[in-house]
Design a protein around this motif. Sequence first.
Motif, mmCIF file in Angstrom:
data_model
loop_
_atom_site.group_PDB
_atom_site.id
_atom_site.type_symbol
_atom_site.label_atom_id
_atom_site.label_comp_id
_atom_site.label_asym_id
_atom_site.label_seq_id
_atom_site.Cartn_x
_atom_site.Cartn_y
_atom_site.Cartn_z
ATOM 1 N N GLU A 116 0.511 -1.229 0.126
ATOM 2 C CA GLU A 116 0.088 -0.036 0.192
ATOM 3 C C GLU A 116 0.899 1.371 -0.029
ATOM 4 O O GLU A 116 0.285 2.297 -0.353
ATOM 5 C CB GLU A 116 -0.956 -0.128 1.034
ATOM 6 N N LEU A 119 0.490 3.013 -3.523
ATOM 7 C CA LEU A 119 -0.879 2.957 -4.236
ATOM 8 C C LEU A 119 -1.028 4.074 -5.387
ATOM 9 O O LEU A 119 -1.309 3.770 -6.331
ATOM 10 C CB LEU A 119 -1.890 3.374 -3.102
ATOM 11 N N CYS A 150 -6.050 -7.323 -1.174
ATOM 12 C CA CYS A 150 -5.963 -6.620 -2.393
ATOM 13 C C CYS A 150 -7.083 -6.460 -3.102
ATOM 14 O O CYS A 150 -7.456 -5.107 -3.466
ATOM 15 C CB CYS A 150 -4.953 -7.031 -3.245
ATOM 16 N N LYS A 153 -9.085 -3.857 -1.489
ATOM 17 C CA LYS A 153 -8.775 -2.244 -1.716
ATOM 18 C C LYS A 153 -8.535 -2.059 -3.128
ATOM 19 O O LYS A 153 -8.212 -1.159 -3.591
ATOM 20 C CB LYS A 153 -7.526 -2.183 -1.065
ATOM 21 N N ILE A 155 -6.699 -3.190 -5.630
ATOM 22 C CA ILE A 155 -5.185 -3.323 -6.147
ATOM 23 C C ILE A 155 -5.200 -4.248 -6.880
ATOM 24 O O ILE A 155 -5.593 -5.386 -6.780
ATOM 25 C CB ILE A 155 -4.239 -3.398 -4.994
#
Length: 301
Positions: A116, A119, A150, A153, A155
């Motif tokens: 993170e 990001l 992930c 979030k 990602i």
Amino acid sequence: MLTGRIFNIMKYSIHDGPGIRTTVFFKGCPLKCQWCHNPEGQEFAQELMYRPDKCIGCGRCLEVCPSGAVIFSEEKLVYQRDQCQACGECCKTCCSGVRELVAKSMSVDEVMAEIEKDLIFYDESGGGATFSGGEALMQPDFLLEVLKQCRKKEIHTAVETCGFVKLDTLKTISEFVDLFLYDLKLMDSKKHQDVTGVPNELILTNLRWLAENHPHVIVRLAIIPGINDDEENLQRLGEFTAELKGVTELHCLPYHRAGADKYRRLGLEYCLPDIQPPDDERMKEIAGELEQFGFKVKIGG
Ligand SMILES: C[S@@+](CC[C@H](N)C(=O)[O-])C[C@H]1O[C@@H](n2cnc3c(N)ncnc32)[C@H](O)[C@@H]1O
Ligand code: SF4
């Protein structure tokens, strides 16, 4: 607490999937490819990297080693790897960087904290996190938890795999992976066994399943001159991959010797001393041959 055995986290990687990525390297692999540039990722067990050229002979390691793996012989310190339990006491006391433990145990939160941190770069470049190794699928519970985090979030995730895992494991994990970078090393199973230590039937079966059930799979081939760049292998690989409905892209990675020194530091022998990396012309020739099977071929990761 669930932990993973991780031997490196590489930032700003641009060869392990799209955009700028953070690549997490998992320790432990079911294969032992003779050319592997990450030999420290092959054994699941903790190991010690040893660089005797840096030793100043202070003897601190000798004092702290609980298993007698360091001795004083012929006026110098000698490391006996077969006695070493990789406890890491000598690494803590050495001030010359002679000794280093390969891996560390990390929690899901610790790995996520590293991912993170970048990001902003993922957002700008279309990047994300890549899980490699060694073989990330050999630590499936840990990998799954990181992948779920992930996904939560948003990602982007990629998994680099040799495919030598139980199909059930692949099925469970694949739901949470955005992109698979799936290596095919050799099409002939006997030769595959000779140079990697395992046959390839499971790898091919798993790839067939994945291609039918996952939206984004890229096949990868590291070109190792004299081992897998012959006509027969390229032809068989092209034919096999062309039959996989979901796969439209193939990446060819030129062999390099960047990992050779790590073998020495691990007390291992580098088996391929005489192989020269393929030049650009040869890589283009191979890419051209594979393009004839109808998929997009990229040189490099
Ligand atoms: C180290 S592997 C780890 C992931 C997984 N075990 C696999 O084999 O795909 C990551 C990638 O590095 C490639 N690779 C390994 N050694 C290499 C070398 N000496 N030169 C070029 N590529 C290499 C592999 O073919 C694979 O695509
Ligand atoms: S499968 Fe990947 S990590 Fe394992 S030995 Fe081969 S190249 Fe290295």
